[in-house]
Design a protein around this motif. Sequence first.
Motif, mmCIF file in Angstrom:
data_model
loop_
_atom_site.group_PDB
_atom_site.id
_atom_site.type_symbol
_atom_site.label_atom_id
_atom_site.label_comp_id
_atom_site.label_asym_id
_atom_site.label_seq_id
_atom_site.Cartn_x
_atom_site.Cartn_y
_atom_site.Cartn_z
ATOM 1 N N LEU A 1 0.827 -1.208 0.000
ATOM 2 C CA LEU A 1 0.000 0.000 0.000
ATOM 3 C C LEU A 1 0.865 1.262 0.000
ATOM 4 N N ARG A 2 1.946 1.239 0.755
ATOM 5 C CA ARG A 2 2.842 2.392 0.786
ATOM 6 C C ARG A 2 3.498 2.610 -0.577
ATOM 7 N N GLU A 3 3.844 1.510 -1.250
ATOM 8 C CA GLU A 3 4.420 1.627 -2.589
ATOM 9 C C GLU A 3 3.428 2.240 -3.568
ATOM 10 N N LYS A 4 2.121 2.039 -3.298
ATOM 11 C CA LYS A 4 1.089 2.611 -4.161
ATOM 12 C C LYS A 4 0.785 4.065 -3.797
ATOM 13 N N GLY A 5 1.440 4.588 -2.772
ATOM 14 C CA GLY A 5 1.262 5.981 -2.411
ATOM 15 C C GLY A 5 0.268 6.225 -1.297
ATOM 16 N N VAL A 6 -0.272 5.177 -0.676
ATOM 17 C CA VAL A 6 -1.209 5.353 0.435
ATOM 18 C C VAL A 6 -0.425 5.801 1.670
ATOM 19 N N SER A 7 -0.857 6.871 2.297
ATOM 20 C CA SER A 7 -0.145 7.399 3.463
ATOM 21 C C SER A 7 -1.055 7.622 4.666
ATOM 22 N N ASP A 8 -2.371 7.677 4.454
ATOM 23 C CA ASP A 8 -3.298 7.904 5.558
ATOM 24 C C ASP A 8 -3.250 6.718 6.528
ATOM 25 N N PRO A 9 -2.982 6.947 7.824
ATOM 26 C CA PRO A 9 -2.849 5.845 8.779
ATOM 27 C C PRO A 9 -4.082 4.944 8.849
ATOM 28 N N ALA A 10 -5.276 5.535 8.808
ATOM 29 C CA ALA A 10 -6.489 4.729 8.884
ATOM 30 C C ALA A 10 -6.629 3.829 7.664
ATOM 31 N N GLN A 11 -6.338 4.370 6.470
ATOM 32 C CA GLN A 11 -6.417 3.564 5.256
ATOM 33 C C GLN A 11 -5.360 2.462 5.256
ATOM 34 N N LEU A 12 -4.182 2.781 5.746
ATOM 35 C CA LEU A 12 -3.136 1.762 5.828
ATOM 36 C C LEU A 12 -3.534 0.640 6.781
ATOM 37 N N GLU A 13 -4.136 1.015 7.908
ATOM 38 C CA GLU A 13 -4.528 0.005 8.898
ATOM 39 C C GLU A 13 -5.623 -0.909 8.361
ATOM 40 N N THR A 14 -6.697 -0.311 7.862
ATOM 41 C CA THR A 14 -7.809 -1.131 7.376
ATOM 42 C C THR A 14 -7.426 -1.909 6.120
ATOM 43 N N GLY A 15 -6.651 -1.277 5.238
ATOM 44 C CA GLY A 15 -6.239 -1.963 4.015
ATOM 45 C C GLY A 15 -5.311 -3.130 4.283
ATOM 46 N N SER A 16 -4.348 -2.946 5.179
ATOM 47 C CA SER A 16 -3.405 -4.027 5.489
ATOM 48 C C SER A 16 -4.090 -5.155 6.246
ATOM 49 N N ARG A 17 -5.113 -4.844 7.044
ATOM 50 C CA ARG A 17 -5.881 -5.894 7.711
ATOM 51 C C ARG A 17 -6.552 -6.807 6.687
ATOM 52 N N GLN A 18 -6.973 -6.218 5.574
ATOM 53 C CA GLN A 18 -7.599 -7.015 4.522
ATOM 54 C C GLN A 18 -6.599 -8.026 3.958
ATOM 55 N N TYR A 19 -5.366 -7.588 3.743
ATOM 56 C CA TYR A 19 -4.325 -8.508 3.285
ATOM 57 C C TYR A 19 -4.108 -9.623 4.313
ATOM 58 N N GLY A 20 -4.053 -9.250 5.581
ATOM 59 C CA GLY A 20 -3.843 -10.242 6.629
ATOM 60 C C GLY A 20 -4.948 -11.273 6.679
ATOM 61 N N ALA A 21 -6.197 -10.796 6.594
ATOM 62 C CA ALA A 21 -7.337 -11.704 6.634
ATOM 63 C C ALA A 21 -7.318 -12.659 5.455
ATOM 64 N N LYS A 22 -6.998 -12.168 4.267
ATOM 65 C CA LYS A 22 -6.966 -13.032 3.085
ATOM 66 C C LYS A 22 -5.885 -14.097 3.203
ATOM 67 N N THR A 23 -4.735 -13.737 3.767
ATOM 68 C CA THR A 23 -3.670 -14.723 3.955
ATOM 69 C C THR A 23 -4.110 -15.803 4.934
ATOM 70 N N LEU A 24 -4.756 -15.413 6.021
ATOM 71 C CA LEU A 24 -5.235 -16.395 6.993
ATOM 72 C C LEU A 24 -6.328 -17.266 6.395
ATOM 73 N N ILE A 25 -7.264 -16.674 5.674
ATOM 74 C CA ILE A 25 -8.341 -17.448 5.049
ATOM 75 C C ILE A 25 -7.761 -18.484 4.089
ATOM 76 N N GLY A 26 -6.792 -18.068 3.257
ATOM 77 C CA GLY A 26 -6.163 -19.005 2.338
ATOM 78 C C GLY A 26 -5.449 -20.131 3.063
ATOM 79 N N THR A 27 -4.804 -19.803 4.185
ATOM 80 C CA THR A 27 -4.104 -20.814 4.973
ATOM 81 C C THR A 27 -5.079 -21.842 5.519
ATOM 82 N N VAL A 28 -6.185 -21.388 6.077
ATOM 83 C CA VAL A 28 -7.179 -22.307 6.650
ATOM 84 C C VAL A 28 -7.847 -23.135 5.551
#
Length: 502
Positions: free
Chosen positions: A158-185
């Motif tokens: 997200l940072r490489e794409k230019g996202v800098s807002d802390p709230a957007q970074l937090e919610t957006g990165s959580r989405q990546y985390g959830a998808k990785t966990l879902i795929g693992t399960v």
Amino acid sequence: MRTGPPRRPPARRTGSLAGRTVIALFSTAVLLGTGYAWANFRNLTDNLATTDVISEEAGGEKPADGSVDILMVGMDSRTDAKGNPLPQEILDELHAGDESAGGLNTDTIILMHVPNDGGKAVAVSFPRDSYVQIDGGYGRHKINSAYGYGKQDGLDELREKGVSDPAQLETGSRQYGAKTLIGTVENLTGVKIDHYAEINLVGFYEITKAIGGVDVCLNQATRDTFSGADFQAGQQRIQGREALAFVRQRHGLLRGDLDRIVRQQVFMAGLAKQILSAGTLSDPGRLGALTDALTKSIVLDEGWDVLRFAGQMKDLTGGNLKFETIPTGSLELETPEDGLAVEVNEREVKKFFKALNADPNAPTTTAPTVDPATVVVEVRNASGVGGLASRVLQSLVAKGFADGGTANAEEAEDVSVVRYGVGGEAGAEAVSDALGGIELEQDDDIPAGHARVFVAGDYTGPGAQNLVGGPLVGLDGARRQPDTTDTTTEQPITADGVRCVN
């Protein structure tokens, strides 16, 4: 293989945080199952945070695989569902440090399995230290690190794409985390996840107080300074800090984390009974407090019609709701990077979940026999033990499998595995059975009709005998611990009554 983010050393704490979030998590599942409760606070859905993490193939009112499967995750987070820091008084009550002390790990992972036909619902727990393949190319690690690997890489992207807002970074990165966990399960269980619910730390604190406590029972008195547990033997009602200590204690328990899971499960059973009681559902004050607690603590997958789903679940009380834990092996599996972990055989886990959907009244069928001559077996030596691949291949050829040759693996493997291409699972299972039941893993790059065996240092099957060097480690990768607990007489955990536990 991706290595993921640098692994931070674990913070020193007075006890594990596992179980703190499980109560909020399960409260949501129970409330989803009671149309009465949902009808009285429909506005709850308007205030819940949502995230887009479910694949297009999943979801729907009646999924094609025969069940609605909900992944429920408890996060060790010091923020609420909207990203706001938790009040310090709550953190002090839970001995959770300050808002910077939380990690990226998932302390509680439960898969709620609800059959389309209205059969018995099952809540399946995953020990947080289960050693599994992490989706996304991160290799084998403890399952509770999957979310953190995905979240950290999501932040970088997200940072490489230019996202800098802390709230957007937090919610957006959580989405990546959830998808990785879902795929693992999904890869571990063979189950397609239809819905996702994520709970943070504040849920435990507020929900246990909102419902007025939960009845539990202990076989003997217990005291533990690490968790703060100090309980008498017998039945008792607990909430708040005491409830936290009950689901948190692992020191002094015979099976450590596995016994703690049993405690969490009986607590959840009592929670279901308490929430669905007339005393809770008919009390506007309690319902309001419960609604407020869930709004602060839960994130659901985007587009989940929870009100419609509630109508599908008629009754979660009594014997219509039971609790299970995935099959495990050694509780002290030695790993290259993650210390001691819980051994998990992916093949056995898949069989376990497949049985959940099986019709108990269906006639027994015999699996089709695979002709070994139709399976070309390649063996790769990933153990560092000279001659092992050749010996293993010789044993397979002697059983009728076709010779596909041997070679050294490009890199060492921790766990022996049979990999197969699209449509090759039956043949790979036959190879696995011939080698003593090693794990299976799909690899679409392997040609049809081929099975590729990677023999690692844990291999002790046919062909491993009389080789030069020290004795090979058992298939569990560590010395299996003796089973000191007779579980054959244990009663199943349901939401009917109060079961006494250790």
